[in-house]
Scaffold this motif. Structure first.
Motif, mmCIF file in Angstrom:
data_model
loop_
_atom_site.group_PDB
_atom_site.id
_atom_site.type_symbol
_atom_site.label_atom_id
_atom_site.label_comp_id
_atom_site.label_asym_id
_atom_site.label_seq_id
_atom_site.Cartn_x
_atom_site.Cartn_y
_atom_site.Cartn_z
ATOM 1 N N ASP A 108 50.767 52.360 48.958
ATOM 2 C CA ASP A 108 51.193 53.543 49.376
ATOM 3 C C ASP A 108 51.536 54.177 47.829
ATOM 4 O O ASP A 108 52.069 55.067 47.984
ATOM 5 N N ASP A 109 51.143 53.429 46.837
ATOM 6 C CA ASP A 109 51.465 54.149 45.387
ATOM 7 C C ASP A 109 50.161 53.889 44.569
ATOM 8 O O ASP A 109 50.055 52.905 44.024
ATOM 9 N N GLU A 110 49.385 54.893 44.172
ATOM 10 C CA GLU A 110 48.183 54.889 43.460
ATOM 11 C C GLU A 110 48.651 54.347 42.044
ATOM 12 O O GLU A 110 47.989 53.671 41.432
ATOM 13 N N PHE A 111 49.534 55.307 41.654
ATOM 14 C CA PHE A 111 49.839 55.030 39.944
ATOM 15 C C PHE A 111 50.746 53.541 39.804
ATOM 16 O O PHE A 111 50.542 53.138 38.739
ATOM 17 N N ARG A 112 51.204 53.224 40.745
ATOM 18 C CA ARG A 112 51.986 51.909 40.614
ATOM 19 C C ARG A 112 50.860 50.939 40.794
ATOM 20 O O ARG A 112 50.781 49.991 39.814
ATOM 21 N N GLY A 152 46.247 52.432 47.429
ATOM 22 C CA GLY A 152 46.465 51.218 46.639
ATOM 23 C C GLY A 152 45.056 50.961 46.167
ATOM 24 O O GLY A 152 45.097 50.541 44.815
ATOM 25 N N HIS A 153 44.056 50.929 46.861
ATOM 26 C CA HIS A 153 42.646 50.750 46.270
ATOM 27 C C HIS A 153 42.266 51.704 45.193
ATOM 28 O O HIS A 153 41.697 51.321 44.210
ATOM 29 N N ARG A 154 42.613 53.118 45.618
ATOM 30 C CA ARG A 154 42.391 53.981 44.616
ATOM 31 C C ARG A 154 42.994 53.747 43.329
ATOM 32 O O ARG A 154 42.434 53.919 42.169
ATOM 33 N N GLY A 155 44.176 53.339 43.303
ATOM 34 C CA GLY A 155 44.861 53.019 42.165
ATOM 35 C C GLY A 155 44.303 51.841 41.477
ATOM 36 O O GLY A 155 44.386 51.700 40.010
ATOM 37 N N LEU A 156 43.893 50.829 42.090
ATOM 38 C CA LEU A 156 43.176 49.663 41.519
ATOM 39 C C LEU A 156 41.965 50.161 40.771
ATOM 40 O O LEU A 156 41.457 49.731 39.672
ATOM 41 N N VAL A 157 41.021 50.785 41.335
ATOM 42 C CA VAL A 157 40.013 51.715 40.820
ATOM 43 C C VAL A 157 40.238 52.230 39.508
ATOM 44 O O VAL A 157 39.622 52.165 38.373
ATOM 45 N N ARG A 158 41.454 53.114 39.708
ATOM 46 C CA ARG A 158 41.792 53.859 38.369
ATOM 47 C C ARG A 158 41.886 52.677 37.228
ATOM 48 O O ARG A 158 41.728 52.951 36.119
ATOM 49 N N GLY A 159 42.838 51.708 37.472
ATOM 50 C CA GLY A 159 43.476 50.647 36.435
ATOM 51 C C GLY A 159 42.022 50.049 36.004
ATOM 52 O O GLY A 159 42.093 49.757 34.808
ATOM 53 N N PHE A 160 41.174 49.501 36.929
ATOM 54 C CA PHE A 160 39.993 48.959 36.198
ATOM 55 C C PHE A 160 39.162 49.657 35.418
ATOM 56 O O PHE A 160 38.574 49.224 34.184
ATOM 57 N N SER A 161 39.189 50.971 35.715
ATOM 58 C CA SER A 161 38.389 51.894 35.054
ATOM 59 C C SER A 161 38.932 52.253 33.763
ATOM 60 O O SER A 161 38.013 52.352 32.678
ATOM 61 N N LEU A 162 40.182 52.322 33.673
ATOM 62 C CA LEU A 162 40.934 52.524 32.387
ATOM 63 C C LEU A 162 41.039 51.478 31.293
ATOM 64 O O LEU A 162 41.124 51.498 30.166
ATOM 65 N N SER A 163 40.588 50.063 32.011
ATOM 66 C CA SER A 163 41.197 49.016 31.264
ATOM 67 C C SER A 163 39.977 48.901 29.961
ATOM 68 O O SER A 163 38.915 48.992 30.494
ATOM 69 N N GLN A 164 40.345 48.133 29.029
ATOM 70 C CA GLN A 164 39.483 48.064 27.923
ATOM 71 C C GLN A 164 39.284 46.327 27.775
ATOM 72 O O GLN A 164 39.115 46.049 26.797
ATOM 73 N N ARG A 165 39.615 45.512 28.764
ATOM 74 C CA ARG A 165 39.693 44.339 28.324
ATOM 75 C C ARG A 165 38.315 43.738 28.229
ATOM 76 O O ARG A 165 37.476 44.067 28.914
ATOM 77 N N ASP A 166 38.066 42.974 27.192
ATOM 78 C CA ASP A 166 36.970 42.369 26.796
ATOM 79 C C ASP A 166 36.365 41.487 27.969
ATOM 80 O O ASP A 166 37.172 40.753 28.632
ATOM 81 N N GLY A 167 35.082 41.822 28.207
ATOM 82 C CA GLY A 167 34.347 40.837 29.328
ATOM 83 C C GLY A 167 34.631 41.311 30.659
ATOM 84 O O GLY A 167 34.043 40.983 31.649
#
Length: 444
Positions: free
Chosen positions: A73-77, A108-123
């Protein structure tokens, strides 16, 4: 760890959540430049993520991973938790994050897409791409959207995804197609440009425009003059890629029936004539702010000269015509994170007209301009560095199309990642012609 430390770790996560939302507003704002966003909300966000990383494995196990079960229930969280795990957790925790991502739904799924999209983790990209064959269409579509955010060239793999039966997967594949030059995959976009589904049709058109596909250009007028969902974006593409005759048509339409979408397109045309017309709209309550932005976008008027503006932009809960708020209600922290046309400053008509009258003779009516300079590759690079973030998106799209997809900058990525992309693009690309354009066939 002591209770005091746990309080600090929870505060780090709360602040990261707030700053993901703040950053997401600022990246499409009339108030923030690239540098201001990077040195402000982004630097603060990264500092809180680093604070969580320093907390070590116990923070991951006791705070971050349990939060994955409370994300729906919380995209940014969701985005903040995802970013925190990817920023500093080990492989096992990241695998648990990925399992939650594959099972999550809705907000929640949209938030995780946002997080994965912004992350710059190697690999990150190879890791997300290792098991695509076993995924269902909905989860796979989300992975493809993340790949698009990371500018992944999927090559021939796109063929199967574009031909899938699932509509959502087709949409994601069409969006991802802008990052490949594979002719066999790009040809599959052509029938999609006529599809009845708005989202699929526009994803195919925009990817086709970026990759220099003529059927995409032929499809743009229909979207631009039909009052459909993508009208503003389509008018923008006509302004960015059209020739002088197309710009004349856009400005004539604006003169006859002024709309916000046409004012936006006028600014993207880069024509001095667009400034002339914008000055006629400065007393129109619905269009004045956008008209002022045209003067900035084309002629280089600064938006921080107090004499040229009557307010700092409309606040939440205020109507556009409210004008300058009383000083005791002038909360800058609230104002600067807003986005949208109403958050543009209200121009002072007499001041802007005087300013332009002094400079009009310096602008060649045959040329396109960006931020006061004739539009070429160096001028576009300078504009990307200084204009408000909301104006950087169309600049990057035009650069992508003018280079037929060879120079793409992800203006929705973290500014640190964009810095590396910009350095790479302008090291490789020596020339792009921003003055010549495409015409429209009779009847378009």
């Amino acid at each position: 760890m002591s209770d005091v430390i746990w309080d600090i770790m929870k505060e780090h996560l709360d602040e990261a959540e707030f700053l993901v939302e703040t950053w997401s507003n600022c990246v499409d704002s009339p108030k923030f430049s690239y540098a201001k966003l990077r040195a402000g909300p982004e630097e603060r966000l990264l500092a809180h993520l680093e604070g969580l990383r320093i907390g070590g494995p116990s923070v991951v196990q006791r705070l971050l991973l349990p939060a994955l079960s409370e994300l729906d229930d919380d995209e940014f969280r969701s985005a903040a938790v995802c970013l925190a795990i990817l920023h500093g957790a080990g492989v096992e925790a990241c695998e648990q994050l990925l399992a939650s991502f594959d099972q999550a739904e809705a907000v929640g799924h949209r938030g995780l897409v946002r997080g994965f999209s912004l992350s710059q983790r190697d690999g990150l990209v190879p890791w997300l791409g290792r098991d695509l064959d076993r995924l269902g269409p909905q989860v796979l579509a989300s992975r493809l959207r993340i790949f698009a955010a990371h500018r992944v060239n999927a090559g021939q793999q796109l063929i199967a995804w574009l031909g899938a039966e699932d509509l959502n997967l087709q949409r994601a594949a069409a969006q991802l197609a802008r990052h490949t030059g594979a002719p066999s995959a790009l040809r599959l976009l052509h029938p999609m440009m006529q599809h009845e589904d708005d989202a699929l049709r526009w994803a195919a058109i925009e990817s086709g425009l970026i990759r220099g596909q003529m059927p995409a250009w032929l499809a743009v007028p229909r979207e631009a003059f039909s009052r459909g969902r993508w009208q503003r974006e389509a008018l923008g593409w006509l302004a960015m890629l059209g020739d002088a005759s197309v710009h004349q048509r856009l400005l004539a339409a604006l003169r006859d029936t002024p709309t916000p979408a046409l004012v936006w397109a006028a600014g993207l045309s880069g024509r001095p004539a667009a400034v002339d017309l914008a000055l006629e709209l400065l007393e129109e309550p619905r269009l004045a702010r956008l008209a002022g932005e045209v003067v900035c976008a084309v002629a280089g008027l600064r938006d921080d000269e107090p004499d040229h503006w009557l307010d700092r932009g409309v606040r939440v809960g205020e109507a556009p015509e409210d004008g300058l708020p009383p000083l005791d209600r002038d909360d800058l922290d609230q104002a600067v994170i807003q986005s949208g046309d109403d958050k543009l400053r209200l121009p002072n008509p007499d001041a802007l007209r005087f300013w332009w009258a002094q400079r009009r003779g310096q602008f060649d009516p045959q040329l396109r301009y960006s931020n006061g300079a004739a539009l070429d590759l160096p001028a576009l690079a300078r504009s990307l560095a200084v204009v408000p973030t909301r104006r950087r998106h169309p600049l990057a799209l035009e650069l992508a199309a003018r280079s037929t997809g060879r120079a793409q900058i992800a203006t929705w990525a973290l500014m640190g990642a964009q810095h590396r992309q910009i350095q790479d693009v302008f090291a490789r690309l020596a020339f792009a012609d921003f003055q010549r354009g495409l015409g429209l066939s009779v009847g378009s």
